[in-house]
Design a protein around this motif. Structure first.
Motif, mmCIF file in Angstrom:
data_model
loop_
_atom_site.group_PDB
_atom_site.id
_atom_site.type_symbol
_atom_site.label_atom_id
_atom_site.label_comp_id
_atom_site.label_asym_id
_atom_site.label_seq_id
_atom_site.Cartn_x
_atom_site.Cartn_y
_atom_site.Cartn_z
ATOM 1 N N PHE A 55 0.839 -1.217 0.000
ATOM 2 C CA PHE A 55 0.000 0.000 0.000
ATOM 3 C C PHE A 55 0.871 1.264 0.000
ATOM 4 O O PHE A 55 0.598 2.243 -0.693
ATOM 5 N N ILE A 56 1.921 1.233 0.857
ATOM 6 C CA ILE A 56 2.836 2.392 0.914
ATOM 7 C C ILE A 56 3.488 2.627 -0.448
ATOM 8 O O ILE A 56 3.638 3.768 -0.910
ATOM 9 N N LEU A 57 3.857 1.529 -1.092
ATOM 10 C CA LEU A 57 4.492 1.638 -2.421
ATOM 11 C C LEU A 57 3.523 2.191 -3.457
ATOM 12 O O LEU A 57 3.894 2.978 -4.332
ATOM 13 N N CYS A 66 3.858 8.273 -11.306
ATOM 14 C CA CYS A 66 4.303 7.113 -12.067
ATOM 15 C C CYS A 66 3.082 6.240 -12.343
ATOM 16 O O CYS A 66 2.575 5.551 -11.459
ATOM 17 N N ARG A 67 2.613 6.284 -13.575
ATOM 18 C CA ARG A 67 1.354 5.613 -13.895
ATOM 19 C C ARG A 67 1.545 4.097 -14.008
ATOM 20 O O ARG A 67 2.517 3.620 -14.584
ATOM 21 N N PRO A 68 0.593 3.337 -13.449
ATOM 22 C CA PRO A 68 0.666 1.879 -13.569
ATOM 23 C C PRO A 68 0.407 1.443 -15.000
ATOM 24 O O PRO A 68 -0.298 2.111 -15.742
ATOM 25 N N GLU A 120 -11.484 -2.257 -3.255
ATOM 26 C CA GLU A 120 -11.760 -0.817 -3.195
ATOM 27 C C GLU A 120 -10.472 -0.010 -3.257
ATOM 28 O O GLU A 120 -10.412 1.038 -3.903
ATOM 29 N N LYS A 121 -9.455 -0.541 -2.568
ATOM 30 C CA LYS A 121 -8.174 0.165 -2.609
ATOM 31 C C LYS A 121 -7.577 0.128 -4.016
ATOM 32 O O LYS A 121 -6.944 1.086 -4.471
ATOM 33 N N PHE A 160 -6.706 3.346 -6.181
ATOM 34 C CA PHE A 160 -5.350 3.490 -6.733
ATOM 35 C C PHE A 160 -5.399 3.816 -8.231
ATOM 36 O O PHE A 160 -4.693 4.686 -8.718
ATOM 37 N N VAL A 161 -6.303 3.099 -8.927
ATOM 38 C CA VAL A 161 -6.437 3.334 -10.369
ATOM 39 C C VAL A 161 -6.915 4.742 -10.638
ATOM 40 O O VAL A 161 -6.538 5.378 -11.620
ATOM 41 N N GLN A 162 -7.755 5.258 -9.728
ATOM 42 C CA GLN A 162 -8.281 6.624 -9.902
ATOM 43 C C GLN A 162 -7.285 7.692 -9.451
ATOM 44 O O GLN A 162 -7.539 8.886 -9.597
#
Length: 756
Positions: free
Chosen positions: A708-710, A719-721, A740-741, A745-747
């Motif tokens: 999660f921290i990463l 830095c986009r996934p 949900e996380k 993250f994606v958003q």
């Protein structure tokens, strides 16, 4: 911007006209004797006839001859000169001179001097001149026969032609000062300069060039000196620009100036060497001396200033031209407009053009506009993206000036539209020029082919070229190179090979660039057999590969693990005298590291340092990557530590990624995380690959909170996934109920603050 064109002033023109008249009618240093009256000519003819009819021993006893030669009043010296000159042989002339000497009590010394002058003429034209002339000169001193000015000049010139220049100098040095006039000195200059004795000639000339000299130079002096000093391939040392300028200005103070073409050589030389200010100062001084300078000299200076972008100085030159009544010609204005267009100052160029067209006798000079200037302006407009304005300008010139566009005009416009991707407009202009009877040329075809290829219309470019071939336009090496490069970049190597073979069979000589492009494309695509084939053809065609070409081949063969082939290329390099560079060494080091041959890799690295190359971050990266691939992580860490501490080369993102991924693969996640902290400390920015390697390691070790921290760090660093990131996280977070996380993250929202 001051662009007013110069207007002539009557006072300066009158001054120049008077100067020309003065030079034209100035007294010659040795004027030719006036043509004798008819009865005098009869006396000369009669004397020659008597001399030829009477045997030499009987001359003294011949009353008619003696009466004619030694009559009272005595014959003028010019009569005796013409009689001696008219005798058919040197021997007869010499006998006649001796006959006169025997009767010298009855003759003026000048009579003997003039006869001796004609005798020198006879001797100088004969085959024994090299022996006779020195004898005659010595005899003249023994007989106390003074030389005439013309006789002195003849001796100096004849000795020079016979390569007896020391004798020429001796004659001059022994002359009575009253005979050392401008004419005699001119002859001596010519002899000395032809023999390459520049300094000797300048020493003699120095006395003439003094401000109050009683023997000033004339136009003949200037012609001799400047012709000799500017002649290509002449003997003797070359004058420096400074020496030449000093000499010209010294002559100028006596109103003697070099011809325009000689001055142009000097001004061009100064401009080529970047001495533009010196060139301008030189022309300015000539103007103040009243030199009749032409616009062509200033055109040379303006071109030099234009290449340096010194538009302000160009305007100063134009203003000076106006002040001294030097009218600019179409070349002058063409230079100014061309340089402004090259500097992309097309608005200023148009301003010059408009004033040139509007010039009247009251405010300037109206210079006829030619097709070159109009094309320059159209090209300038297209180069700054104003191709529409260029098209409108062409239409306006057609309607107002009767301007007839030519092939260059349309090529400029077509190129302008193609450069901005308006290919259809370029094709429309192409069709229009044919309708107007303007023939397209190879440049037209190449422009359209290049425009289509640049904007992804490769097949259309080839189709257009085929159509032009059917109409007789075969294209050239540039056409084929453009198409080959385009198809190579699109990995369509079938077309590449076909076009290359067609180019060779069509008679178009491929240049080195074509071969380099082909080799690079084949190597990039891993088609090393094709690359090797082209390489062989390149050498057979007589071209020498450069280091970039060699490196492409070495890298390509190494990637295919064909090290023997790579060694062959290295051997070819050595035989061709091309030394390997840092890229060559890094390529070989990377190969040996990948195959686990670290002994050879380190040996190549030592050779690299012996050749004077310092290992770079790429070198260390290759070693670290090789050690990691072969499971030697401790050695990789040692190299990593050495590059920072000993070599003082900071690692980059790629090297950190290699180590982080390798540590995660052996489940040493703690070390991998410490490496990420080290990146942050050293200011090395992680990328998506860094996070993907780390997230994969955390997943394998079920370290969810660290993940999660990463993920938050990725968001902070923008830095986009990518799809790899989502593949790692989707299965993992869905399994542990953290969808949900993942969605947050994606958003682009932080996930560590959300409740699990």
């Amino acid at each position: 911007m001051n662009t007013t064109l110069p207007l002539s002033r009557p006072s300066t023109l009158l001054r120049r006209h008077l100067l020309k008249l003065h030079r034209r009618f100035c007294v010659e240093p040795n004027p030719q004797p006036l043509t004798p009256p008819q009865d005098d000519e009869q006396k000369i003819t009669q004397a020659v006839q008597l001399l030829l009819e009477t045997p030499h021993p009987e001359w003294t006893s011949s009353q008619p001859l003696q009466s004619l030669l030694f009559s009272s009043p005595p014959l003028p010296p010019r009569f005796i000169l013409k009689i001696t000159r008219s005798l058919p042989s040197y021997r007869q002339a010499f006998d006649f001179f001796k006959h006169l000497r025997q009767n010298s009590p009855f003759l003026d010394t000048q009579v003997l001097s003039h006869s001796f002058q004609a005798l020198l003429e006879q001797a100088g034209r004969g085959p024994d001149a090299a022996s006779r002339l020195p004898e005659l000169y010595r005899a003249s001193k023994e007989w106390e026969v003074p030389l005439t000015v013309n006789a002195a000049a003849l001796l100096i010139r004849y000795f020079g032609r016979l390569q007896m220049v020391d004798n020429s100098i001796l004659v001059f040095d022994e002359l009575d000062p009253s005979l050392k006039n401008t004419h005699v000195r001119n002859v001596l200059f010519d002899v000395l300069l032809r023999d390459g004795r520049v300094d000797s000639a300048l020493n003699v000339l120095d006395e003439m060039l003094q401000p109050l000299s009683e023997i000033p130079p004339n136009d003949v002096t200037g012609d001799i000196v400047f012709y000799a000093l500017t002649k290509a391939g002449r003997k003797g040392r070359a004058l420096s620009d400074e020496e030449f300028i000093k000499l010209v200005l010294q002559f100028g103070k006596h109103s003697v100036f070099p011809k325009t073409n000689w001055l142009a050589q000097l001004v061009s030389s100064l401009c080529r060497r970047g001495k533009l200010i010196q060139a301008w100062d030189f022309l300015h001084e000539l103007l103040t001396l009243g030199a009749p300078l032409e616009s062509s000299l200033f055109n040379v200076l303006l071109s030099g200033l234009g290449r340096r972008g010194e538009i302000k100085r160009m305007n100063v030159v134009l203003a000076e031209m106006k002040e001294y009544d030097i009218r600019p010609d179409v070349v002058t204005l063409g230079i100014l407009i061309n340089q402004l267009c090259k500097l992309r100052r097309v608005d200023n160029a148009m301003e010059v053009f408009n004033k040139m067209c509007e010039g009247t006798e009251s405010d300037g000079v109206s210079v006829g506009v030619d097709i070159v200037i109009l094309n320059t302006l159209i090209d300038g407009l297209c180069k700054v993206g104003e191709q529409e304005e260029g098209l409108h300008f062409m239409e306006r010139m057609k309607s107002t000036k009767g301007f007839v566009p030519n092939t260059v005009t349309y090529n400029c416009l077509i190129d302008g539209f193609c450069k901005v991707g308006e290919i259809e407009r370029g094709i429309e202009l192409f069709e229009r020029m044919k309708e107007e009877g303007v023939s397209p040329n190879t440049i037209t075809v190449n422009t359209l082919v290049d425009g289509m290829c640049r904007h992804g219309r490769i097949n259309s470019a080839l189709e257009f070229f085929r159509d032009m071939q059917g109409k007789g336009e075969k294209g050239n090496a540039v056409t084929y190179t453009t198409l080959i490069t385009a198809f190579s970049n699109a990995d369509n190597f079938g077309k590449v090979v076909d076009l290359f073979d067609e180019m060779l069979t069509s008679g178009c000589s491929a240049d080195a660039v074509v071969y380099y492009s082909l080799i690079s494309g084949f190597c990039r695509a891993g088609r090393m057999d094709d690359a090797g084939n082209v390489y062989s053809k390149l050498k057979a065609a007589g071209f020498h590969p450069d280091i970039v070409c060699y490196n492409s081949l070495i890298s390509g063969f190494c990637k295919k693990r064909k090290i023997d082939k790579a060694y062959e290329i290295v051997k070819d390099m050595e035989e061709a005298g091309v030394k390997p560079d840092i890229v060559t060494f890094n390529t070989l080091i990377a190969y040996f590291c990948k195959v686990g041959d670290f002994t050879l890799a380190l040996r190549v690295m030592k050779q690299m340092t012996r050749e004077g190359f310092t290992p770079t971050v790429t070198t260390y990266g290759a070693l670290i990557h090789g050690y990691c691939l072969n499971g030697k992580l401790d050695d990789a860490r040692k190299i990593f530590d050495d590059m920072s501490s000993t070599a003082k080369i900071p690692p980059n993102t790629v090297i950190y990624n290699i180590l982080i991924e390798s540590m995660c693969k052996v489940n040493d996640v703690k070390v991998a995380l410490s490496l990420m902290d080290d990146m942050k400390t050293k200011g090395v920015k992680p990328n998506t690959a860094t996070y993907n390697a780390m997230l994969k390691g955390l997943k394998e070790n079920h370290l969810l909170e660290e993940a999660f921290i990463l993920m938050d760090s990725m968001i902070e660093n923008n830095c986009r996934p990518n799809y790899v990131t989502m593949e790692i996280l989707t299965g993992w977070l869905s399994t542990v109920g953290e969808s949900e996380k993942l969605k947050s993250f994606v958003q682009g929202h932080k996930v560590s603050a959300l409740t699990a």
